[in-house]
Motif scaffolding. Structure first.
Motif, PDB file in Angstrom:
ATOM      1  N   GLY A 128       0.815  -1.205   0.000  1.00 16.09           N
ATOM      2  CA  GLY A 128       0.000   0.000   0.000  1.00 16.09           C
ATOM      3  C   GLY A 128       0.850   1.256   0.000  1.00 16.09           C
ATOM      4  O   GLY A 128       0.554   2.225  -0.704  1.00 16.09           O
ATOM      5  N   LEU A 129       1.921   1.237   0.772  1.00  9.91           N
ATOM      6  CA  LEU A 129       2.836   2.374   0.831  1.00  9.91           C
ATOM      7  C   LEU A 129       3.511   2.593  -0.530  1.00  9.91           C
ATOM      8  O   LEU A 129       3.590   3.724  -1.017  1.00  9.91           O
ATOM      9  N   ARG A 130       3.945   1.500  -1.164  1.00  3.97           N
ATOM     10  CA  ARG A 130       4.573   1.609  -2.487  1.00  3.97           C
ATOM     11  C   ARG A 130       3.581   2.144  -3.516  1.00  3.97           C
ATOM     12  O   ARG A 130       3.909   3.028  -4.315  1.00  3.97           O
ATOM     13  N   THR A 131       2.367   1.608  -3.504  1.00 10.19           N
ATOM     14  CA  THR A 131       1.340   2.054  -4.449  1.00 10.19           C
ATOM     15  C   THR A 131       1.029   3.530  -4.247  1.00 10.19           C
ATOM     16  O   THR A 131       0.913   4.287  -5.214  1.00 10.19           O
ATOM     17  N   THR A 132       0.915   3.945  -3.006  1.00  6.93           N
ATOM     18  CA  THR A 132       0.654   5.355  -2.711  1.00  6.93           C
ATOM     19  C   THR A 132       1.784   6.228  -3.229  1.00  6.93           C
ATOM     20  O   THR A 132       1.539   7.290  -3.819  1.00  6.93           O
ATOM     21  N   ALA A 133       3.020   5.793  -3.045  1.00  9.71           N
ATOM     22  CA  ALA A 133       4.177   6.557  -3.535  1.00  9.71           C
ATOM     23  C   ALA A 133       4.150   6.645  -5.065  1.00  9.71           C
ATOM     24  O   ALA A 133       4.455   7.703  -5.637  1.00  9.71           O
ATOM     25  N   GLN A 134       3.769   5.553  -5.715  1.00 16.67           N
ATOM     26  CA  GLN A 134       3.672   5.566  -7.183  1.00 16.67           C
ATOM     27  C   GLN A 134       2.599   6.542  -7.654  1.00 16.67           C
ATOM     28  O   GLN A 134       2.811   7.308  -8.598  1.00 16.67           O
ATOM     29  N   TYR A 135       1.444   6.527  -6.990  1.00 16.54           N
ATOM     30  CA  TYR A 135       0.382   7.476  -7.340  1.00 16.54           C
ATOM     31  C   TYR A 135       0.839   8.909  -7.094  1.00 16.54           C
ATOM     32  O   TYR A 135       0.579   9.802  -7.896  1.00 16.54           O
ATOM     33  N   ALA A 136       1.508   9.132  -5.978  1.00 13.03           N
ATOM     34  CA  ALA A 136       1.980  10.477  -5.652  1.00 13.03           C
ATOM     35  C   ALA A 136       2.949  10.976  -6.727  1.00 13.03           C
ATOM     36  O   ALA A 136       2.892  12.145  -7.123  1.00 13.03           O
ATOM     37  N   ASP A 137       3.823  10.090  -7.214  1.00 10.23           N
ATOM     38  CA  ASP A 137       4.754  10.469  -8.285  1.00 10.23           C
ATOM     39  C   ASP A 137       4.006  10.708  -9.596  1.00 10.23           C
ATOM     40  O   ASP A 137       4.251  11.686 -10.291  1.00 10.23           O
ATOM     41  N   LYS A 138       3.099   9.807  -9.909  1.00 11.16           N
ATOM     42  CA  LYS A 138       2.360   9.894 -11.174  1.00 11.16           C
ATOM     43  C   LYS A 138       1.498  11.147 -11.238  1.00 11.16           C
ATOM     44  O   LYS A 138       1.356  11.752 -12.293  1.00 11.16           O
ATOM     45  N   TYR A 139       0.921  11.522 -10.101  1.00 14.77           N
ATOM     46  CA  TYR A 139       0.005  12.670 -10.064  1.00 14.77           C
ATOM     47  C   TYR A 139       0.599  13.841  -9.285  1.00 14.77           C
ATOM     48  O   TYR A 139      -0.119  14.566  -8.613  1.00 14.77           O
ATOM     49  N   ALA A 140       1.895  14.043  -9.411  1.00 17.86           N
ATOM     50  CA  ALA A 140       2.579  15.087  -8.648  1.00 17.86           C
ATOM     51  C   ALA A 140       2.091  16.493  -9.006  1.00 17.86           C
ATOM     52  O   ALA A 140       2.276  17.420  -8.223  1.00 17.86           O
ATOM     53  N   GLN A 141       1.457  16.646 -10.146  1.00 13.10           N
ATOM     54  CA  GLN A 141       1.022  17.975 -10.592  1.00 13.10           C
ATOM     55  C   GLN A 141      -0.406  18.319 -10.171  1.00 13.10           C
ATOM     56  O   GLN A 141      -0.901  19.385 -10.513  1.00 13.10           O
ATOM     57  N   ILE A 142      -1.066  17.440  -9.425  1.00 13.57           N
ATOM     58  CA  ILE A 142      -2.436  17.731  -9.022  1.00 13.57           C
ATOM     59  C   ILE A 142      -2.440  18.790  -7.919  1.00 13.57           C
ATOM     60  O   ILE A 142      -1.408  19.056  -7.306  1.00 13.57           O
ATOM     61  N   PRO A 143      -3.585  19.398  -7.649  1.00 15.00           N
ATOM     62  CA  PRO A 143      -3.642  20.431  -6.600  1.00 15.00           C
ATOM     63  C   PRO A 143      -3.225  19.897  -5.226  1.00 15.00           C
ATOM     64  O   PRO A 143      -3.270  18.698  -4.966  1.00 15.00           O
ATOM     65  N   LEU A 144      -2.860  20.831  -4.361  1.00 18.62           N
ATOM     66  CA  LEU A 144      -2.382  20.505  -3.020  1.00 18.62           C
ATOM     67  C   LEU A 144      -3.338  19.575  -2.272  1.00 18.62           C
ATOM     68  O   LEU A 144      -2.884  18.631  -1.619  1.00 18.62           O
ATOM     69  N   VAL A 145      -4.648  19.821  -2.356  1.00 14.63           N
ATOM     70  CA  VAL A 145      -5.577  18.994  -1.590  1.00 14.63           C
ATOM     71  C   VAL A 145      -5.482  17.526  -2.005  1.00 14.63           C
ATOM     72  O   VAL A 145      -5.616  16.636  -1.174  1.00 14.63           O
ATOM     73  N   GLY A 146      -5.235  17.248  -3.256  1.00 22.36           N
ATOM     74  CA  GLY A 146      -5.058  15.869  -3.709  1.00 22.36           C
ATOM     75  C   GLY A 146      -3.721  15.299  -3.283  1.00 22.36           C
ATOM     76  O   GLY A 146      -3.632  14.170  -2.805  1.00 22.36           O
ATOM     77  N   ARG A 147      -2.665  16.090  -3.448  1.00 26.15           N
ATOM     78  CA  ARG A 147      -1.329  15.635  -3.033  1.00 26.15           C
ATOM     79  C   ARG A 147      -1.295  15.355  -1.542  1.00 26.15           C
ATOM     80  O   ARG A 147      -0.630  14.432  -1.083  1.00 26.15           O
ATOM     81  N   SER A 148      -2.028  16.147  -0.773  1.00 21.74           N
ATOM     82  CA  SER A 148      -2.013  15.963   0.680  1.00 21.74           C
ATOM     83  C   SER A 148      -2.637  14.630   1.088  1.00 21.74           C
ATOM     84  O   SER A 148      -2.242  14.049   2.091  1.00 21.74           O
ATOM     85  N   ILE A 149      -3.589  14.141   0.305  1.00 22.69           N
ATOM     86  CA  ILE A 149      -4.186  12.827   0.602  1.00 22.69           C
ATOM     87  C   ILE A 149      -3.138  11.730   0.417  1.00 22.69           C
ATOM     88  O   ILE A 149      -3.049  10.809   1.224  1.00 22.69           O
ATOM     89  N   PHE A 150      -2.326  11.840  -0.638  1.00 19.64           N
ATOM     90  CA  PHE A 150      -1.255  10.863  -0.826  1.00 19.64           C
ATOM     91  C   PHE A 150      -0.287  10.908   0.351  1.00 19.64           C
ATOM     92  O   PHE A 150       0.159   9.879   0.845  1.00 19.64           O
ATOM     93  N   ASP A 151       0.057  12.112   0.801  1.00 20.48           N
ATOM     94  CA  ASP A 151       0.953  12.263   1.942  1.00 20.48           C
ATOM     95  C   ASP A 151       0.323  11.652   3.190  1.00 20.48           C
ATOM     96  O   ASP A 151       0.994  10.925   3.941  1.00 20.48           O
ATOM     97  N   GLN A 152      -0.965  11.931   3.413  1.00 19.15           N
ATOM     98  CA  GLN A 152      -1.670  11.366   4.573  1.00 19.15           C
ATOM     99  C   GLN A 152      -1.642   9.842   4.516  1.00 19.15           C
ATOM    100  O   GLN A 152      -1.351   9.177   5.518  1.00 19.15           O
ATOM    101  N   GLN A 153      -1.955   9.278   3.358  1.00 18.91           N
ATOM    102  CA  GLN A 153      -1.974   7.832   3.215  1.00 18.91           C
ATOM    103  C   GLN A 153      -0.589   7.234   3.489  1.00 18.91           C
ATOM    104  O   GLN A 153      -0.470   6.226   4.182  1.00 18.91           O
ATOM    105  N   ALA A 154       0.455   7.850   2.955  1.00 21.96           N
ATOM    106  CA  ALA A 154       1.819   7.351   3.185  1.00 21.96           C
ATOM    107  C   ALA A 154       2.168   7.384   4.673  1.00 21.96           C
ATOM    108  O   ALA A 154       2.735   6.427   5.211  1.00 21.96           O
ATOM    109  N   ARG A 155       1.802   8.464   5.338  1.00 20.05           N
ATOM    110  CA  ARG A 155       2.098   8.572   6.774  1.00 20.05           C
ATOM    111  C   ARG A 155       1.319   7.523   7.576  1.00 20.05           C
ATOM    112  O   ARG A 155       1.855   6.957   8.535  1.00 20.05           O
TER     113      ARG A 155
END
Length: 175
Positions: A128-155
């Protein structure tokens, strides 16, 4: 009240869409990863929100296919959206993890069966952590509110991995 309502109304706050486009937006934003929402529930909820006066629909001529309904949010829908935002922001945050039923039953198994299950849980969290990191990299250009969900999930994955490591040590010690 339903978080699905909040998802649909939030999408339509950005602009009118068909139910199919809402469903694609839900998939694109990976909402099913962090909230219980399904494609059939989207279509059903769109119709229910329209029935309640939160959405309007316009029939649009299809290019190659049949006509389709395009939904837009009404003033009552905007008010309901605000109420839902306040409601969910005010609620206790449920921390329910399905793997807890495995944890609570580990003491019913012999150690040679229990420990591999703990390792499987660790592998699942690491995946799950790896998948979240992959999504975060793939969608790095999305708005902050979306990126923050990836960060929350990783944490959360990291915290759960640390918790599981501590639990395993205690489980081994007491076992």
């Amino acid at each position: 009240m339903s978080s699905i309502d909040l998802v649909i109304l939030g999408i339509l706050m950005e602009g009118p869409q068909s139910a199919y486009d809402i469903q694609k937006d839900v998939e694109y934003h990976h909402f099913p990863r962090w909230t219980r929402i399904s494609v059939p529930s989207i279509y059903k909820k769109v119709l229910l929100l329209k029935e309640k006066g939160y959405l309007d629909s316009t029939l649009v001529k299809g290019e190659r296919f049949a006509d389709k309904a395009v939904y837009s949010i009404t003033p009552a829908g905007r008010e309901h959206f605000s109420q839902l935002m306040d409601h969910y922001a005010s609620q206790p945050v449920p921390l329910q993890f399905d793997f807890n039923v495995v944890i609570t039953n580990l003491n019913k198994l012999p150690p040679e069966e229990a420990h591999p299950l703990i390792r499987r849980l660790q592998e699942s969290l690491q995946n799950g952590l790896r998948t979240t990191a992959q999504y975060a990299d793939k969608y790095a250009q999305i708005p902050l509110v979306g990126r923050s969900i990836f960060d929350q999930q990783a944490r959360l994955y990291k915290a759960l991995l640390q918790w599981l490591e501590d639990f395993e040590a205690q489980f081994t010690e007491e076992g």
